[in-house]
Scaffold this active site. Sequence first.
Site, PDB file in Angstrom:
ATOM      1  N   ARG A  92       0.878  -1.183   0.000  1.00 17.58           N
ATOM      2  CA  ARG A  92       0.000   0.000   0.000  1.00 17.58           C
ATOM      3  C   ARG A  92       0.905   1.219   0.000  1.00 17.58           C
ATOM      4  O   ARG A  92       1.662   1.440   0.948  1.00 17.58           O
ATOM      5  CB  ARG A  92      -0.921   0.000   1.221  1.00 17.58           C
ATOM      6  CG  ARG A  92      -1.597   1.345   1.462  1.00 17.58           C
ATOM      7  CD  ARG A  92      -2.716   1.289   2.467  1.00 17.58           C
ATOM      8  NE  ARG A  92      -3.855   0.568   1.916  1.00 17.58           N
ATOM      9  CZ  ARG A  92      -5.085   0.642   2.409  1.00 17.58           C
ATOM     10  NH1 ARG A  92      -5.350   1.393   3.458  1.00 17.58           N
ATOM     11  NH2 ARG A  92      -6.067  -0.050   1.856  1.00 17.58           N
ATOM     12  N   HIS A 109      -7.311   0.734  -6.606  1.00 17.96           N
ATOM     13  CA  HIS A 109      -7.501  -0.111  -5.417  1.00 17.96           C
ATOM     14  C   HIS A 109      -8.091  -1.452  -5.893  1.00 17.96           C
ATOM     15  O   HIS A 109      -9.231  -1.798  -5.572  1.00 17.96           O
ATOM     16  CB  HIS A 109      -8.444   0.584  -4.436  1.00 17.96           C
ATOM     17  CG  HIS A 109      -8.394   0.049  -3.043  1.00 17.96           C
ATOM     18  ND1 HIS A 109      -7.588  -1.008  -2.664  1.00 17.96           N
ATOM     19  CD2 HIS A 109      -9.068   0.423  -1.925  1.00 17.96           C
ATOM     20  CE1 HIS A 109      -7.773  -1.245  -1.371  1.00 17.96           C
ATOM     21  NE2 HIS A 109      -8.658  -0.398  -0.902  1.00 17.96           N
ATOM     22  N   GLN A 160      -9.781  -4.170  -3.560  1.00 15.00           N
ATOM     23  CA  GLN A 160     -11.119  -3.808  -3.087  1.00 15.00           C
ATOM     24  C   GLN A 160     -12.182  -4.188  -4.116  1.00 15.00           C
ATOM     25  O   GLN A 160     -13.270  -4.656  -3.772  1.00 15.00           O
ATOM     26  CB  GLN A 160     -11.180  -2.296  -2.823  1.00 15.00           C
ATOM     27  CG  GLN A 160     -12.507  -1.836  -2.238  1.00 15.00           C
ATOM     28  CD  GLN A 160     -12.745  -2.355  -0.841  1.00 15.00           C
ATOM     29  OE1 GLN A 160     -11.929  -2.167   0.038  1.00 15.00           O
ATOM     30  NE2 GLN A 160     -13.877  -3.020  -0.623  1.00 15.00           N
ATOM     31  N   ASP A 188     -17.530   6.563  -1.661  1.00 11.15           N
ATOM     32  CA  ASP A 188     -16.312   6.445  -0.848  1.00 11.15           C
ATOM     33  C   ASP A 188     -16.095   7.797  -0.183  1.00 11.15           C
ATOM     34  O   ASP A 188     -16.728   8.800  -0.544  1.00 11.15           O
ATOM     35  CB  ASP A 188     -15.120   6.047  -1.742  1.00 11.15           C
ATOM     36  CG  ASP A 188     -13.886   5.658  -0.926  1.00 11.15           C
ATOM     37  OD1 ASP A 188     -14.025   5.421   0.296  1.00 11.15           O
ATOM     38  OD2 ASP A 188     -12.788   5.596  -1.504  1.00 11.15           O
ATOM     39  N   CYS A 222     -16.390   1.005   0.625  1.00  7.51           N
ATOM     40  CA  CYS A 222     -15.210   0.208   0.982  1.00  7.51           C
ATOM     41  C   CYS A 222     -14.749   0.441   2.407  1.00  7.51           C
ATOM     42  O   CYS A 222     -13.967  -0.361   2.937  1.00  7.51           O
ATOM     43  CB  CYS A 222     -14.082   0.443  -0.013  1.00  7.51           C
ATOM     44  SG  CYS A 222     -13.322   2.069   0.104  1.00  7.51           S
ATOM     45  N   ARG A 273     -12.925  -8.931   1.593  1.00  7.74           N
ATOM     46  CA  ARG A 273     -11.504  -8.629   1.327  1.00  7.74           C
ATOM     47  C   ARG A 273     -10.664  -9.875   1.615  1.00  7.74           C
ATOM     48  O   ARG A 273      -9.730 -10.197   0.879  1.00  7.74           O
ATOM     49  CB  ARG A 273     -11.031  -7.453   2.180  1.00  7.74           C
ATOM     50  CG  ARG A 273     -11.628  -6.103   1.825  1.00  7.74           C
ATOM     51  CD  ARG A 273     -11.159  -5.611   0.464  1.00  7.74           C
ATOM     52  NE  ARG A 273      -9.710  -5.488   0.397  1.00  7.74           N
ATOM     53  CZ  ARG A 273      -9.011  -4.441   0.844  1.00  7.74           C
ATOM     54  NH1 ARG A 273      -9.628  -3.402   1.369  1.00  7.74           N
ATOM     55  NH2 ARG A 273      -7.696  -4.406   0.724  1.00  7.74           N
TER      56      ARG A 273
HETATM   57  N1   CP Z   1     -11.112  -0.314   2.307  1.00  3.48           N
HETATM   58  C1   CP Z   1      -9.839  -0.304   2.768  1.00  3.48           C
HETATM   59  O1   CP Z   1      -8.867  -0.376   2.010  1.00  3.48           O
HETATM   60  O2   CP Z   1      -9.766  -0.233   4.132  1.00  3.48           O
HETATM   61  P1   CP Z   1      -8.432   0.049   4.962  1.00  3.48           P
HETATM   62  O3   CP Z   1      -7.954   1.439   4.584  1.00  3.48           O
HETATM   63  O4   CP Z   1      -8.851  -0.026   6.411  1.00  3.48           O
HETATM   64  O5   CP Z   1      -7.416  -0.987   4.606  1.00  3.48           O
END
Ligand code: CP
Length: 306
Positions: A101, A128, A131, A224, A264, A292
């Site tokens: 990430r 992403h 997701q 989002d 998400c 996830r």
């Molecule tokens: N949706 C998502 O990526 O959540 P986090 O930021 O908690 O990993």
Amino acid sequence: MVRHFLRDDDITPAEQRQIISRAIALKADRFAAQPLAGPQTVALLFDKPSTRTRVSFSVGVTELGGSPMVIQSGESQLGAKESIADTARVLERMVSAIVWRTFAQSNVDEMAAGTTVPVINSLTDEFHPCQLLADLQTITEHKGDPAGLTVTFVGDGSSNMANSYLIACAMAGMHVRVATPADHQPLADAVSSAQRIAGETGASVLVTDDVVAAVTGADVVVTDTWVSMGQEADKAARIATFTPYRVTPELFALADSAAIFLHCLPAYREYEVDAAVIDGPRSVIWDEAENRLHAQKALLEFLLTA
Ligand code: CP
């Protein structure tokens, strides 16, 4: 040849269906796959905060027979004293996959170019894709085959989620609508990729600032946060920009009467979505969060055995 998952279209539509189908099977039988038996280690690198991604990958790697190794930004030489290319060469000698990430998409591209183990994008500023596998699994569980359904993303069209929605849902054969202010357009590359894929899958792609038209008749409504990681300084301006795009009960009522709501998470109630919607009977956000785990396990199995 090693396979990476850096953006949604790094797999084919058929492979996407295969991974989602496998995710549903692994949800029913959590320990059926052990591709990381040994245990083999998977490096989980985080340059941004996370709850779902960190927990789901940590649990998922363990359930696949492996050992997760979380490295937070600032805890390694990466970025400060050592290049991405050199880090890639070191990690491949010890781990079976790298999950990262980070900020720029070019970071994961460079990592993937420099290593012989699969690299997975667990969120960049641009995409992403993990997701979206979870979201498509959730849509499949609640609505059946996504092909032919209409999904509307409401909010910041220039976000990583909007870019991934365009591509991944076009791959799934869905009619994808993004409702966003005119000055918050998705990446041109994401739109053109989605349009090209739509020509092959029977999907369609629409980006519009007309939120009412975009939500009307939709089978799936998604939003989002308006203030993503790194955008906190612009919070007040962004709230003003996106307030007409809040998913209120009145807006959600324009969707199909059996429409589902996805987010998400993390969510900011009474900003991008009203509590009456996100906590309402047609919200499937908790299944979406759980998925996830299952979708990423299926992805890891796919990449490790490709
Ligand atoms: N949706 C998502 O990526 O959540 P986090 O930021 O908690 O990993």
